[in-house]
Write a protein that holds these residues in place. Sequence first.
Motif, short mmCIF file in Angstrom:
data_model
loop_
_atom_site.label_atom_id
_atom_site.label_comp_id
_atom_site.label_asym_id
_atom_site.label_seq_id
_atom_site.Cartn_x
_atom_site.Cartn_y
_atom_site.Cartn_z
N ASN A 1 3.86 15.34 62.53
CA ASN A 1 4.47 14.38 61.63
C ASN A 1 3.75 13.06 61.78
O ASN A 1 3.57 12.57 62.89
CB ASN A 1 5.96 14.20 61.96
N VAL A 2 3.30 12.51 60.68
CA VAL A 2 2.56 11.25 60.68
C VAL A 2 3.36 10.24 59.88
O VAL A 2 3.89 10.55 58.81
CB VAL A 2 1.16 11.43 60.06
N PHE A 3 3.43 9.01 60.38
CA PHE A 3 4.08 7.91 59.70
C PHE A 3 3.17 6.69 59.81
O PHE A 3 2.61 6.44 60.88
CB PHE A 3 5.44 7.60 60.33
N ALA A 4 3.02 5.97 58.73
CA ALA A 4 2.22 4.75 58.75
C ALA A 4 2.99 3.63 58.07
O ALA A 4 3.66 3.85 57.07
CB ALA A 4 0.88 4.96 58.06
N SER A 5 2.90 2.44 58.64
CA SER A 5 3.55 1.27 58.05
C SER A 5 2.57 0.11 58.06
O SER A 5 1.63 0.08 58.85
CB SER A 5 4.82 0.92 58.82
N VAL A 6 2.83 -0.85 57.17
CA VAL A 6 1.95 -2.00 57.03
C VAL A 6 2.74 -3.27 57.31
O VAL A 6 3.85 -3.45 56.79
CB VAL A 6 1.36 -2.08 55.61
N GLU A 7 2.16 -4.12 58.14
CA GLU A 7 2.72 -5.45 58.36
C GLU A 7 1.57 -6.44 58.26
O GLU A 7 0.63 -6.37 59.07
CB GLU A 7 3.42 -5.55 59.71
N GLU A 8 1.65 -7.31 57.26
CA GLU A 8 0.56 -8.23 56.92
C GLU A 8 -0.69 -7.41 56.65
O GLU A 8 -0.70 -6.64 55.71
CB GLU A 8 0.40 -9.29 58.00
N ASP A 9 -1.75 -7.53 57.45
CA ASP A 9 -2.95 -6.73 57.18
C ASP A 9 -3.19 -5.66 58.23
O ASP A 9 -4.28 -5.11 58.34
CB ASP A 9 -4.18 -7.64 57.04
N ALA B 1 1.60 -0.03 46.48
CA ALA B 1 2.87 -0.75 46.66
C ALA B 1 3.25 -0.87 48.14
O ALA B 1 3.75 -1.91 48.57
CB ALA B 1 3.98 -0.06 45.88
N ASP B 2 3.01 0.19 48.91
CA ASP B 2 3.28 0.14 50.36
C ASP B 2 2.45 -0.97 51.01
O ASP B 2 2.93 -1.71 51.86
CB ASP B 2 2.92 1.46 51.05
N ILE B 3 1.21 -1.05 50.59
CA ILE B 3 0.28 -1.99 51.21
C ILE B 3 0.59 -3.43 50.81
O ILE B 3 0.64 -4.31 51.67
CB ILE B 3 -1.18 -1.61 50.86
N THR B 4 0.86 -3.66 49.53
CA THR B 4 1.11 -5.04 49.09
C THR B 4 2.46 -5.56 49.54
O THR B 4 2.63 -6.76 49.69
CB THR B 4 0.99 -5.18 47.57
N SER B 5 3.42 -4.69 49.79
CA SER B 5 4.73 -5.15 50.26
C SER B 5 4.81 -5.22 51.77
O SER B 5 5.83 -5.61 52.32
CB SER B 5 5.83 -4.23 49.72
N GLY B 6 3.74 -4.90 52.47
CA GLY B 6 3.71 -4.84 53.92
C GLY B 6 4.08 -6.12 54.64
O GLY B 6 4.63 -6.10 55.72
#
Length: 113
Positions: free
Chosen positions: A24-32, A104-109
Amino acid sequence: MIRTALTFVFLLALTGPALAHRVNVFASVEEDTVTVEARFSTGRIPVSGEVRIEDANGQTVATYPLGADGTMQFSLAGLPYEDGLAISVRTGDDHEGYWLLTPADITSGGEGS
């Protein structure tokens, strides 16, 4: 009825081992910064592996080693992320999983999402 039940049990037995080792892989974005986490479906953390980043055209743009804690972080700087990224993790014993980061995931990070 018995034949149907036996067929079901047989098919379940075939899929059980495959599901037990799914990553199971999960990725999240915070700022860059993107944080990638990987775990087997059993909850066990992979002890080794590789994280591959692909652009929207399927071209590999970066590879990183997976940390011993099943995580890794990378910066979006310099990567072609505008159309999204595919992040795949292949463990040392050749199990693989992936996560798709949409634009959208990336820009809302960095906006508290």
